[in-house]
Design a protein around this motif. Structure first.
Motif, short mmCIF file in Angstrom:
data_model
loop_
_atom_site.label_atom_id
_atom_site.label_comp_id
_atom_site.label_asym_id
_atom_site.label_seq_id
_atom_site.Cartn_x
_atom_site.Cartn_y
_atom_site.Cartn_z
N PHE A 134 2.94 -3.74 -3.38
CA PHE A 134 3.12 -3.37 -4.79
C PHE A 134 2.91 -4.55 -5.73
O PHE A 134 2.60 -4.36 -6.90
CB PHE A 134 4.54 -2.83 -5.01
N HIS A 171 -6.31 2.00 -15.32
CA HIS A 171 -4.96 1.44 -15.25
C HIS A 171 -3.88 2.51 -15.31
O HIS A 171 -2.85 2.40 -14.66
CB HIS A 171 -4.76 0.39 -16.35
N LEU A 172 -4.12 3.55 -16.09
CA LEU A 172 -3.12 4.61 -16.17
C LEU A 172 -3.03 5.37 -14.84
O LEU A 172 -1.94 5.68 -14.36
CB LEU A 172 -3.44 5.58 -17.32
N ALA A 175 -1.33 3.14 -12.38
CA ALA A 175 0.11 3.05 -12.67
C ALA A 175 0.82 4.31 -12.18
O ALA A 175 1.90 4.25 -11.58
CB ALA A 175 0.33 2.86 -14.17
N LYS A 176 0.18 5.45 -12.41
CA LYS A 176 0.76 6.74 -12.02
C LYS A 176 0.84 6.82 -10.49
O LYS A 176 1.88 7.21 -9.93
CB LYS A 176 -0.12 7.86 -12.58
N MET A 178 0.78 4.38 -8.19
CA MET A 178 1.67 3.40 -7.57
C MET A 178 3.13 3.75 -7.86
O MET A 178 4.01 3.53 -7.02
CB MET A 178 1.34 1.99 -8.06
N ALA A 179 3.39 4.29 -9.05
CA ALA A 179 4.76 4.71 -9.38
C ALA A 179 5.19 5.83 -8.42
O ALA A 179 6.33 5.88 -7.98
CB ALA A 179 4.84 5.19 -10.82
N ALA A 182 5.87 4.33 -5.06
CA ALA A 182 7.13 3.57 -5.08
C ALA A 182 8.34 4.49 -4.91
O ALA A 182 9.35 4.11 -4.33
CB ALA A 182 7.25 2.79 -6.39
N LYS A 183 8.20 5.71 -5.37
CA LYS A 183 9.31 6.66 -5.23
C LYS A 183 9.71 6.80 -3.76
O LYS A 183 10.88 6.95 -3.45
CB LYS A 183 8.88 8.01 -5.82
N TYR A 184 8.71 6.72 -2.89
CA TYR A 184 8.98 6.95 -1.46
C TYR A 184 8.99 5.66 -0.64
O TYR A 184 9.40 5.68 0.52
CB TYR A 184 7.94 7.92 -0.89
N TRP A 186 9.71 2.26 -2.15
CA TRP A 186 10.39 1.14 -2.80
C TRP A 186 11.86 1.16 -2.44
O TRP A 186 12.42 2.25 -2.42
CB TRP A 186 10.23 1.26 -4.33
N PRO A 187 12.51 0.01 -2.26
CA PRO A 187 11.96 -1.35 -2.25
C PRO A 187 11.33 -1.72 -0.91
O PRO A 187 10.51 -2.63 -0.87
CB PRO A 187 13.20 -2.22 -2.50
#
Lengths: 273, 425
Positions: A134, A171-172, A175-176, A178-179, A182-184, A186-187
């Motif tokens: 990430f 980029h949008l 961003a969408k 990777m976000a 990250a939900k599944y 992160w961290p």
């Protein structure tokens, strides 16, 4: 390959589904980086109807805001499978998609005939941690994802649009995606899958790139140890995306494995008759 | 006009080659660079500076929360605030704030803030930041996908914990409690003023305006770029039909005062450069976890309509910092004139001033605070007088008892004597 939108859970999710080929259906779940369709997929369509849904939160698939955590995603996929009346089919998943595929195979072991996991996420080895992809710059990420930095795929991944609407859209979307990943993940990409792996009964093939610098091939062993009868294939000169770097050979490994599973199943059913 | 002194509590002694040799000042800053004995000195210097600030005319003092951070060493600002509360009498104790999504259950924040409000006699201002991505997602591992949702839920719970006189149950997505019943309760009714420190997320503007919370724009980018954000805030206020009351907003500014511009440059220049070039050396990958900013805010950033923490050239000189408005510096009259302009341009009723920044040593920080208090603050205080009501300020208890013996003189003197004596030996 054709793209279509499929409504799931009475329209709560509007899902982009990529599909090609005919015959026995195979479900392909894409990785954290986002959906791709490569010659790996094309090769599989020679024998299978390949169905590759885009996870909610990626591309044109909606409903992401209704998913809070991994269990929500798994239940969503059960609805998706019900909606398409899919059962008795092999599951293929890469990275995050491999993690989801494994969870599905653990929660409904009878539903799937085989499991092909390509560098799946979901386990965590404290002495060999999955790298924090990430935080990597596009160039560092490309270096970690690909064995060959000079390959077309690696170069394309390291380049990002620098101007105009293309830059903003890129980029949008990134961003969408990777976000959503990250939900599944992160961290750290561990949601307790190790506790559920014993439930996986489908014949399983674990494919790993020998040069995977996101998650080392030791993870292939970790999956093999925990899934009864699982087999491991290490792909030389491949990073975290072996199906992109060596599409033909990974497709061949996959097809051969699925054919063998079919044969064994045929023998088993002949015996039971 | 309210003038508050802000302190970040930086580590003042990072090595000369920090930015070249080390990955980041935040998240993975190496522990071997931290000397606890030196930090003992720095923490106490900081507390002295904050207390001193209240004696020279600052209306309040501000502390904030960071984790794994070389320029902000207050993982728990409440500990600093507790100390300050005991050693000051009239100043607002402004905690900017507690990253409420990090605390489970968030009633912990309701409790600690209530304690501070009670100890200080109703002088607490409660800051509820979402928290930076470095602090929340990286240092505390909070999932960026749910951070904001968690934040809004925590705010709802804390406010209800302060205002609902009955024991109640709370059925949230992230926190479930059968019994919510905090004890003690805050002095200020219905609850202490709520300030929302923001870093430029556009959603926060509308939310503050709708909730009636103060919006505090905290950045080190200075007033020139700060205007971009504050203009956005006031435009949003117009859209929502909210009065442009300057007290509804606050802004942070680094300030250095001295007898002449050249003296200021000589004395503060290296410390300003230390702050911007070393302390803001944050690995780009740690700037934000995916999902930390909303797509709307990212889009605004891509279109150049907001700025983002960490957007800075690699090396800035004192002259650059002044030219870009990162630091306001000069003689008292020059600084007064500039700050008056900042206050009017940004239309703010609360100016938060960093008098200690980067490696500024204690004695120089004390001089800066003193000169600011004597020569600058009195000339700014009248701004907005009689035109607007500050509805975001503390309501201290009448006839509250005096807290601990206040210092009768600047603590710097005593410390300077000790240091001189030590050097003489």
């Amino acid at each position: 390959m054709r793209k279509q939108q499929v409504a799931v859970r009475a329209g709560a999710f509007d899902i982009e589904v990529w599909e090609a080929g005919s015959g026995t259906p195979v479900l392909f779940l894409h990785g954290e980086g986002g959906p791709t369709w490569t010659s790996f997929h094309d090769a599989l369509t020679e024998r299978y109807r390949v169905i590759a849904p885009v996870h909610p939160g990626y591309g044109e698939s909606t409903g992401n805001d209704q998913l809070q955590d991994l269990p929500d995603l798994i239940y969503y996929y059960l609805d998706f499978l019900d909606q398409l009346k899919l059962r008795d089919l092999p599951l293929i998943g890469h990275g995050l998609g491999g993690m989801v595929a494994t969870e599905l195979a653990a929660v409904q072991p009878d539903r799937f005939t085989a499991l092909v996991l390509i560098a799946p996420m979901g386990l965590w080895l404290a002495d060999d941690p999955v790298q924090d992809f990430f935080v990597m710059s596009p160039a560092d990420l490309a270096a970690a994802l690909y064995h060959d930095q000079d390959s077309t795929a690696a170069r394309a991944a390291a380049e990002t649009p620098t101007e105009g609407d293309a830059r903003i859209e890129f980029h949008l979307e990134r961003a969408k995606s990777m976000a959503t990943a990250a939900k599944y993940l992160w961290p750290i990409p561990n949601r307790g899958l190790a506790k559920r792996l014993h439930r996986v009964t489908a014949p399983t093939l674990v494919v790993w790139g020998a040069s995977d610098r996101i998650a080392s091939p030791r993870y292939a062993e970790a999956f093999r140890e925990r899934i009864a009868g699982a087999r491991v294939e290490i792909v030389e000169e491949a990073g975290h995306l072996p199906q992109e770097e060596h599409p033909a050979s990974v497709a061949e490994l996959t097809s051969a494995f699925l054919a063998e599973v079919d044969q064994n199943a045929g023998r088993a059913s002949a015996l039971s008759r | 006009m309210k003038l508050e002194m802000f302190h970040l509590m930086p580590y003042r002694e990072l090595p000369e080659d920090f930015a070249e040799k080390h990955h980041s000042v935040w998240v993975d800053i190496p522990s071997h660079l931290f000397d606890p004995a030196r930090a003992h000195e720095m923490y106490n210097d900081t507390l002295d500076e904050l207390e001193f600030g209240t004696t020279v005319g600052y209306d309040g003092v501000c502390v904030n929360e960071h984790h794994g951070n070389g320029y902000g060493m207050m993982p728990s600002p409440n500990i600093m605030a507790a100390s300050v509360a005991r050693r000051t009498r009239d100043a607002a104790v402004i905690v900017l704030g507690n990253s409420i999504a990090l605390y489970n259950p968030p009633v912990r924040v309701a409790e600690e803030f209530a304690m501070l409000d009670v100890i200080s006699g109703g002088r607490l201002i409660a800051g509820f930041p979402v928290g930076s991505s470095q602090d929340t997602n990286f240092a505390y591992g909070m999932n960026p996908a749910t951070l904001r949702d968690r934040y809004y839920e925590a705010e709802r719970l804390i406010i209800e914990a302060w205002t609902n006189p009955d024991v109640f149950s709370f059925d949230g997505k992230y926190t479930q409690l059968r019994y919510v019943n905090i004890w003690p309760r805050p002095i200020q009714r219905p609850h202490p003023p709520v300030w929302i420190p923001g870093g430029g997320s556009i959603e926060t503007w509308g939310w503050c305006l709708e909730k009636g919370y103060l919006y505090a724009y905290l950045s080190y980018s200075g007033f020139k770029r700060g205007k971009l954000v504050m203009d956005g805030f006031w435009k949003k206020a117009d859209e929502l039909g909210v009065e442009r009351n300057p007290y509804h907003a606050g802004f942070l500014q680094l300030v250095a005062v001295g007898e002449s511009a050249s003296e200021v440059e000589e004395k503060f220049g290296p410390h300003g450069e230390y702050f911007y070039n070393k302390m803001l050396h944050v690995y780009p990958g740690f700037r934000e976890a995916p999902g930390y900013r909303t797509l709307d805010t990212i889009k605004m950033g891509l279109l150049g309509q907001t700025t983002f923490f960490g957007d800075r050239p690699p090396s800035l000189t004192w002259k650059d910092l002044l030219a870009q408005g990162n630091i306001v510096a000069g003689t008292p009259s020059q600084v007064t004139e500039q700050l008056e302009q900042v206050i009017k341009d940004l239309h703010i009723g609360h100016l938060m001033v960093l008098n200690q920044f980067g490696s500024i040593p204690h004695d120089l920080a004390m001089d800066n605070i003193k000169l600011m208090g004597e020569k600058v603050l009195p000339k700014l205080r009248h701004l907005w007088d009689g035109r607007y009501e500050d509805r975001w300020w503390i309501k201290p208890l009448d006839g509250r008892r005096s807290v601990s013996p206040l210092r009768t003189q600047a603590p710097t003197t005593a410390r300077a004597e000790v240091l001189t004596a030590a050097k003489a030996r």
